[in-house]
Design an enzyme around this catalytic site. Structure first.
Site, PDB file in Angstrom:
ATOM      1  N   LEU A 191     -62.636  -8.102  57.526  1.00 46.06           N
ATOM      2  CA  LEU A 191     -63.708  -8.157  56.534  1.00 46.06           C
ATOM      3  C   LEU A 191     -65.050  -8.515  57.158  1.00 46.06           C
ATOM      4  O   LEU A 191     -66.101  -8.083  56.697  1.00 46.06           O
ATOM      5  CB  LEU A 191     -63.383  -9.179  55.442  1.00 46.06           C
ATOM      6  CG  LEU A 191     -62.274  -8.847  54.451  1.00 46.06           C
ATOM      7  CD1 LEU A 191     -62.183  -9.954  53.410  1.00 46.06           C
ATOM      8  CD2 LEU A 191     -62.514  -7.508  53.778  1.00 46.06           C
ATOM      9  N   SER A 192     -65.009  -9.357  58.189  1.00 40.36           N
ATOM     10  CA  SER A 192     -66.261  -9.828  58.762  1.00 40.36           C
ATOM     11  C   SER A 192     -66.039 -10.181  60.222  1.00 40.36           C
ATOM     12  O   SER A 192     -64.936 -10.568  60.627  1.00 40.36           O
ATOM     13  CB  SER A 192     -66.775 -11.056  57.995  1.00 40.36           C
ATOM     14  OG  SER A 192     -68.054 -11.435  58.455  1.00 40.36           O
ATOM     15  N   SER A 193     -67.095 -10.024  61.003  1.00 43.26           N
ATOM     16  CA  SER A 193     -66.991 -10.336  62.424  1.00 43.26           C
ATOM     17  C   SER A 193     -68.335 -10.821  62.941  1.00 43.26           C
ATOM     18  O   SER A 193     -69.370 -10.653  62.294  1.00 43.26           O
ATOM     19  CB  SER A 193     -66.544  -9.101  63.204  1.00 43.26           C
ATOM     20  OG  SER A 193     -67.515  -8.076  63.109  1.00 43.26           O
TER      21      SER A 193
END
Length: 325
Positions: free
Chosen positions: A95-97
């Site tokens: 979802l996020s990095s």
């Protein structure tokens, strides 16, 4: 700062200095060396208190509060490696990095930030990029960062506070911008979009610069007014998590059967297919790509004019143009 032991903080300082040397040697901020000081000062490890690495059993978590000293060392060294870090998963999906630092440096240098600029960042992520912007500008209030997920914005807010920064962190749809904070002098996105949101142009000053991932490239636009913008792609590739709620730009189910092997293996050809979004048959795309000398990303650009937007090769008014959403 951050609640880590003295040994960990000392290791973080040394690892951060080494990362800066690596980015320096790469030439990422050669056009705007002021970013060197920002990367040397802002502590990335405060923005990734844990992250995930791929292991034999899938994703494995590394975190800075592990009771095992060796695990803490691996965590802090990984936090300053010049690689993207997976920071948030859901059902095995990323979802996020936190983006690769040298890519962040290249994007920030290409944004051409000037003193006093008001900046909108779309895709808050860990908050690290917003902290770099706030440090560069010397004023937290000039920076606004937005993300759709409340969990992401809340953790970004906490990470920023731990690092001593308090820009405005907004929970909302980044494609709609943040009109109450407009007008902006610079807009930078750290997530992949299928097109250029018209709301960004409406919230930009004339002459503003927009930098956004599009079709596995990095697009730079100069805004003329609320309905018009134009500009080229940067030469290098860039792969980002798609904007949540938006559709992917990469063509699905496109068959490359029958095309020469060199086309199937070349990133520049796949970029053309992605950018044109199915408007070109793969064989037509190959014929164009071969005829025009296997053009790289830097020869392409995008024009936005009111309700219409199109990608082009070499010349916005030339023979090669393809509509964008």
């Amino acid at each position: 700062m951050g609640g880590y032991d003295t040994e960990t903080e000392a290791l973080a300082d040394a690892a951060r200095a080494e990362l800066v040397r690596e980015i320096d040697a790469d030439g990422a901020w050669a056009d705007d060396p002021v970013w060197r000081e920002a990367f040397a000062t802002v502590p990335r490890h405060l923005f990734v208190p844990y992250y995930y690495v791929t292991g034999a059993r899938g994703y494995e978590r590394r975190w800075g509060q592990s009771p095992d000293r060796r695990d803490r060392e691996r965590w802090v060294r990984g936090a300053y490696a010049d690689v993207p870090l997976a920071t948030r998963l859901r059902d095995g999906e990323l979802l996020s990095s936190s983006s690769q630092p040298s890519l962040m440096a290249r994007m920030l240098a290409a944004l051409r930030v000037e003193d006093g600029d008001r900046v909108l960042e779309v895709g808050a992520g860990t908050g690290y990029n917003a902290a770099l912007l706030a440090h560069r500008l010397g004023a937290d209030d000039l920076v606004t960062t937005i993300d759709l997920e409340p969990e992401i914005t809340e953790s970004a807010r906490q990470h920023l506070a731990a690092a001593g920064h308090h820009p405005l962190v907004v929970t909302g749809d980044g494609a709609r911008g943040v009109p109450e904070r407009a007008p902006f002098d610079r807009i930078i996105a750290t997530c992949e979009l299928p097109t250029v949101p018209r709301a960004w142009l409406a919230q930009s000053r004339p002459g503003a610069r927009v930098l956004t991932p599009l079709a596995t490239g990095l697009l730079t636009l100069t805004v003329r007014d609320a309905e018009h913008a134009e500009g080229p792609f940067l030469p290098g590739a860039a792969y980002f998590v798609p904007l949540r709620g938006g559709r992917r730009t990469r063509p699905e189910g496109v068959s490359l059967a029958g095309l020469p092997g060199r086309a199937r293996e070349q990133e520049s050809f796949r970029f053309l297919l992605t950018l044109t979004g199915g408007a070109l048959d793969p064989r037509e795309a190959y014929a164009l790509w071969d005829r025009e000398g296997e053009p790289g990303r830097g020869r392409y650009g995008v024009t936005v004019a009111g309700e219409h937007a199109w990608a082009w090769l070499d010349d916005p008014r030339g023979p090669y143009a393809w509509p964008l959403p």
